[in-house]
Design a protein around this motif. Structure first.
Motif, mmCIF file in Angstrom:
data_model
loop_
_atom_site.group_PDB
_atom_site.id
_atom_site.type_symbol
_atom_site.label_atom_id
_atom_site.label_comp_id
_atom_site.label_asym_id
_atom_site.label_seq_id
_atom_site.Cartn_x
_atom_site.Cartn_y
_atom_site.Cartn_z
ATOM 1 N N ALA A 195 -0.828 -45.228 -43.854
ATOM 2 C CA ALA A 195 -0.300 -44.294 -42.859
ATOM 3 C C ALA A 195 0.583 -43.263 -43.553
ATOM 4 N N ARG A 196 0.766 -42.135 -42.867
ATOM 5 C CA ARG A 196 1.684 -41.091 -43.317
ATOM 6 C C ARG A 196 2.656 -40.789 -42.196
ATOM 7 N N PHE A 197 3.901 -40.538 -42.576
ATOM 8 C CA PHE A 197 4.930 -40.155 -41.609
ATOM 9 C C PHE A 197 5.494 -38.811 -42.045
ATOM 10 N N ASP A 198 5.395 -37.827 -41.154
ATOM 11 C CA ASP A 198 5.724 -36.450 -41.494
ATOM 12 C C ASP A 198 7.051 -36.020 -40.880
ATOM 13 N N VAL A 199 7.761 -35.152 -41.599
ATOM 14 C CA VAL A 199 8.957 -34.521 -41.059
ATOM 15 C C VAL A 199 8.552 -33.620 -39.901
ATOM 16 N N THR A 200 9.343 -33.639 -38.849
ATOM 17 C CA THR A 200 9.075 -32.789 -37.690
ATOM 18 C C THR A 200 10.194 -31.760 -37.533
ATOM 19 N N GLY A 201 9.922 -30.700 -36.791
ATOM 20 C CA GLY A 201 10.920 -29.671 -36.549
ATOM 21 C C GLY A 201 10.877 -28.600 -37.620
#
Length: 345
Positions: free
Chosen positions: A142-148
């Motif tokens: 899985a990948r978790f991305d910075v948001t905003g």
């Protein structure tokens, strides 16, 4: 991770590897960084250590940054800040091998690395977020991305006893969290999700110079009660309570954490890697993380701008980044890239 301007597109990647923000600019010319009053006090704890080469990293543009040890096998993983490649080193073999090539899953920079107890490798891309791999088959879980849209620099991470990962953001002054449940959910639903903020530390931090970075290394207390994270620009350390979310500055006795990069904690012993000063300090953490006292410190130019540290198989392994030799801290020609073994700290 040393203080370098991030890049958001592939075309600006070269700029990220050559731009430096205050206070590292003062060292790019080769002049030593200014010492703080606490640094003078820390000189009392200065000792000698033996620095040797543990592993050779292939390639002439590696500029390694992060390091992680597999607690099950003793295998070592090192990430390249300049290319995003990840290398694997096996105990008993000095030459490391490419484990994940540059460009894997679109990654062209890698800094913080960790291996959890389930055999998963966490690799931070400072410009994007974190990717999690199965070490058995190198599969992206899985990948978790910075948001905003706010400026971001995801820097380092720690794995808490409950399996949750906590990541620092050097620009935003926050800690992200990925729980085992979030990881499982992301893996089951397309393999991608956003990073969520668990704790906002920014309010506790002193003012940072424009364009400067603050939070860097992070560790989890072995008992699972708190996190410790370093402000590399101010030289301060902070305790984040995992239950209440309260943030307090740790009272440091005998020195400071100026230029603090990677952290390592075993029991109540904390190691701090000070990158531009080629220093590693060792501290005793007491009062449930409220204070720490320096017990030993080494400074050795052969550490070649150390960034991160890990203990494995009775050895203390330290990344020699050489960021000041043609990397993000200045021009020059690097020597072959290596991971050091440090005896005496």
């Amino acid at each position: 991770m040393s203080q370098a301007i991030t890049r958001r597109t592939l075309t600006s990647a070269a700029l990220a590897l050559t731009a430096v923000v205050v206070p590292l600019a003062a060292t790019a010319s080769g002049q030593p960084a200014a010492a703080s009053p606490a640094s003078h006090a820390a000189a009392r704890h200065e000792t000698r250590a033996r620095v040797s080469t543990a592993y050779d990293l292939p390639g002439d543009r590696v500029y390694p940054e992060g390091i992680a040890a597999d607690p099950r096998t003793g295998d070592i993983y090192v990430g390249s800040y300049a290319t995003g490649a990840v290398y694997k080193a096996t105990p008993g073999h000095r030459a490391a091998q490419v484990f994940l090539p540059s460009g894997t899953d679109g990654r062209t920079t890698a800094n913080g690395l960790k291996v959890d107890r389930a055999g998963r490798l966490w690799v931070i891309d400072s410009t994007a977020g974190v990717a999690v791999y199965d070490l058995h088959d190198r599969r992206l879980i899985a990948r978790f991305d910075v948001t905003g849209s706010a400026k971001s620099f995801v820097n380092d991470l720690a794995i808490a006893p409950d399996g949750s990962a906590y990541l620092t953001d050097s620009y935003r002054g926050v800690l992200y969290r990925v729980t085992p449940r979030q990881l499982a959910r992301a893996a089951a639903h397309g393999g991608r999700a956003g990073l969520t903020t668990a704790y906002d530390v920014a309010g506790a931090l002193p003012d940072t110079p424009p364009g400067g970075l603050a939070l860097n290394g992070i560790v989890a207390d072995p008992s699972g009660r708190y996190l410790l994270t370093v402000d590399m620009t101010a030289g301060t350390l902070y305790r984040v309570d995992l239950a209440s979310g309260s943030v307090r500055r740790v009272a440091l006795h005998g020195g400071d954490a100026l230029h603090g990069d990677g952290l390592e904690m075993r029991g109540n012993t904390l190691w701090v890697v000070h990158n531009v000063s080629n220093t590693i300090s060792r501290w005793k953490v007491v009062d449930d993380g409220a204070s720490a006292r320096m017990g030993r410190r080494i400074t050795d130019q052969t550490l070649q701008i150390p960034t991160t540290i890990v203990h494995s198989g009775g050895r203390t392994l330290v990344v020699r980044s050489q960021f000041d030799k043609g990397g993000p801290m200045g021009p020059g020609t690097p020597q072959p890239f290596t991971v050091a073994e440090v005896d005496g700290i």
